[in-house]
Motif scaffolding. Structure first.
Motif, mmCIF file in Angstrom:
data_model
loop_
_atom_site.group_PDB
_atom_site.id
_atom_site.type_symbol
_atom_site.label_atom_id
_atom_site.label_comp_id
_atom_site.label_asym_id
_atom_site.label_seq_id
_atom_site.Cartn_x
_atom_site.Cartn_y
_atom_site.Cartn_z
ATOM 1 N N PRO A 75 27.758 35.085 15.995
ATOM 2 C CA PRO A 75 27.363 36.490 15.800
ATOM 3 C C PRO A 75 27.974 37.395 16.857
ATOM 4 C CG PRO A 75 25.471 35.020 15.650
ATOM 5 C CD PRO A 75 26.611 34.200 16.146
ATOM 6 N N ALA A 76 28.315 38.618 16.450
ATOM 7 C CA ALA A 76 28.962 39.555 17.377
ATOM 8 C C ALA A 76 28.048 39.915 18.540
ATOM 9 C CB ALA A 76 29.379 40.816 16.625
ATOM 10 N N ASP A 77 26.719 39.803 18.329
ATOM 11 C CA ASP A 77 25.784 40.191 19.382
ATOM 12 C C ASP A 77 25.189 38.977 20.097
ATOM 13 O OD1 ASP A 77 24.275 39.235 17.336
ATOM 14 O OD2 ASP A 77 22.832 40.881 17.312
ATOM 15 N N ALA A 78 25.842 37.822 19.964
ATOM 16 C CA ALA A 78 25.310 36.606 20.575
ATOM 17 C C ALA A 78 25.453 36.643 22.090
ATOM 18 C CB ALA A 78 26.022 35.388 20.010
ATOM 19 N N ALA A 79 24.498 36.019 22.766
ATOM 20 C CA ALA A 79 24.544 35.911 24.220
ATOM 21 C C ALA A 79 25.052 34.533 24.606
ATOM 22 C CB ALA A 79 23.152 36.141 24.802
ATOM 23 N N THR A 80 25.759 34.470 25.709
ATOM 24 C CA THR A 80 26.202 33.195 26.268
ATOM 25 C C THR A 80 25.572 33.066 27.644
ATOM 26 O OG1 THR A 80 28.316 33.385 25.107
ATOM 27 C CG2 THR A 80 28.175 31.771 26.886
ATOM 28 N N THR A 81 24.844 31.976 27.867
ATOM 29 C CA THR A 81 24.114 31.796 29.122
ATOM 30 C C THR A 81 24.682 30.628 29.914
ATOM 31 O OG1 THR A 81 22.092 32.653 28.105
ATOM 32 C CG2 THR A 81 21.849 31.417 30.149
ATOM 33 N N TYR A 82 24.875 30.854 31.218
ATOM 34 C CA TYR A 82 25.340 29.822 32.132
ATOM 35 C C TYR A 82 24.295 29.656 33.236
ATOM 36 C CZ TYR A 82 29.721 31.094 29.838
ATOM 37 O OH TYR A 82 30.679 31.387 28.906
ATOM 38 N N ARG A 83 24.055 28.406 33.605
ATOM 39 C CA ARG A 83 23.102 28.112 34.679
ATOM 40 C C ARG A 83 23.725 27.131 35.660
ATOM 41 N NH1 ARG A 83 19.884 28.478 30.058
ATOM 42 N NH2 ARG A 83 18.188 30.012 30.225
ATOM 43 N N GLY A 84 23.309 27.251 36.916
ATOM 44 C CA GLY A 84 23.815 26.336 37.915
ATOM 45 C C GLY A 84 22.995 26.394 39.177
ATOM 46 N N ASP A 85 23.440 25.626 40.173
ATOM 47 C CA ASP A 85 22.755 25.565 41.461
ATOM 48 C C ASP A 85 23.818 25.383 42.531
ATOM 49 O OD1 ASP A 85 21.216 25.065 43.700
ATOM 50 O OD2 ASP A 85 19.808 23.758 42.658
ATOM 51 N N GLY A 86 24.085 26.429 43.302
ATOM 52 C CA GLY A 86 25.118 26.363 44.322
ATOM 53 C C GLY A 86 26.443 26.944 43.851
ATOM 54 N N ASP A 87 27.474 26.784 44.673
ATOM 55 C CA ASP A 87 28.804 27.309 44.359
ATOM 56 C C ASP A 87 29.321 26.686 43.061
ATOM 57 O OD1 ASP A 87 28.564 28.570 46.785
ATOM 58 O OD2 ASP A 87 30.011 27.286 47.820
ATOM 59 N N HIS A 88 30.015 27.522 42.283
ATOM 60 C CA HIS A 88 30.499 27.005 40.998
ATOM 61 C C HIS A 88 31.615 27.893 40.454
ATOM 62 C CE1 HIS A 88 30.331 24.715 37.308
ATOM 63 N NE2 HIS A 88 30.166 25.820 36.590
ATOM 64 N N LEU A 89 32.570 27.274 39.772
ATOM 65 C CA LEU A 89 33.587 28.007 39.020
ATOM 66 C C LEU A 89 33.306 27.784 37.546
ATOM 67 C CD1 LEU A 89 36.198 29.643 38.792
ATOM 68 C CD2 LEU A 89 37.463 27.484 38.871
ATOM 69 N N GLN A 90 32.906 28.842 36.853
ATOM 70 C CA GLN A 90 32.548 28.752 35.444
ATOM 71 C C GLN A 90 33.636 29.376 34.576
ATOM 72 O OE1 GLN A 90 29.611 27.387 33.798
ATOM 73 N NE2 GLN A 90 31.165 27.641 32.202
ATOM 74 N N ARG A 91 34.335 28.554 33.824
ATOM 75 C CA ARG A 91 35.328 29.087 32.884
ATOM 76 C C ARG A 91 34.618 29.631 31.646
ATOM 77 N NH1 ARG A 91 40.465 27.611 34.309
ATOM 78 N NH2 ARG A 91 40.621 25.901 35.818
ATOM 79 N N ILE A 92 35.131 30.735 31.116
ATOM 80 C CA ILE A 92 34.570 31.323 29.903
ATOM 81 C C ILE A 92 35.708 31.583 28.919
ATOM 82 C CG2 ILE A 92 32.760 32.441 31.280
ATOM 83 C CD1 ILE A 92 34.230 35.112 30.701
#
Length: 200
Positions: free
Chosen positions: A22-39
């Motif tokens: 969906p065009a209005d969908a949310a994408t959620t990322y979670r972590g703990d500490g330093d992180h490199l999150q590719r999207i």
């Protein structure tokens, strides 16, 4: 040959059966500490709702395809909860998030259309993005007040979500009335203390 043809047809049919995101969908990322999150790389403007539950330094940078820090989405000494806008300049292309943290964090990416609605008056105590139902027309003013001690700014974005005018820019408390440019639809607030905006 016939088996190969059946395999190709099955793949094509399967691709049509996969539901579109969906065009209005949310994408959620979670972590703990330093992180490199590719999207998924994007140039489309959006908002990032960020929370952090630690006591140490915390920041979220949006990186471009060369790994360069391009967009600062959050910056705090201690716990944080706020909303930032990304890809608001035409040169922006977000491909990853660089998180500096020493405790749990959450980042939710949403379309700009999901920003907090704003008609007449809004207030808050941290970074935020506000959305008018329609682009501003005619002559309007904003009465702005900020009682925090850190850096404070208000940017206007046009209907495409692109940065247009810097409406307030101050280190420390601020109080003033400024014109709201015609065509403005969003306001991006950077703050670490109480603020209010009244549209007239």
């Amino acid at each position: 040959m016939r088996l190969r043809l059946y395999a190709v047809l099955a793949a094509l049919v399967g691709s049509f059966l996969i539901p579109a995101t969906p065009a209005d969908a949310a994408t959620t990322y979670r972590g703990d500490g330093d992180h490199l999150q590719r999207i998924r790389a994007t140039t489309t403007p959006g908002i990032a709702q960020v929370t952090y539950d630690g006591d140490g330094y915390f920041s979220v940078w949006g990186l471009d395809s060369n790994g360069k820090e391009q967009q600062l989405l959050a910056n705090s000494a201690g716990s944080y909860k706020g909303t930032a806008a990304y890809n608001v300049d035409t040169s922006n292309r977000l491909v990853a998030l660089k998180i500096t943290a020493d405790a749990p964090w959450t980042i939710k990416l949403l379309p700009l259309s999901k920003a907090r609605s704003w008609s007449i008056a809004r207030n808050g105590s941290t970074d935020d993005v506000l959305r008018l139902s329609k682009p501003s027309r005619g002559l309007h003013s904003l009465r702005i007040r900020y009682t925090g001690g850190g850096y404070f700014s208000v940017w206007a974005l046009d209907a495409r979500g692109r940065r247009s005018d810097l409406l307030a820019n101050k280190a420390g408390a601020y109080k003033g009335s400024v014109p709201l440019p015609a065509g403005s639809k969003y306001a991006v607030i950077t703050a670490d203390g109480p603020w209010s905006i009244v549209r007239r």
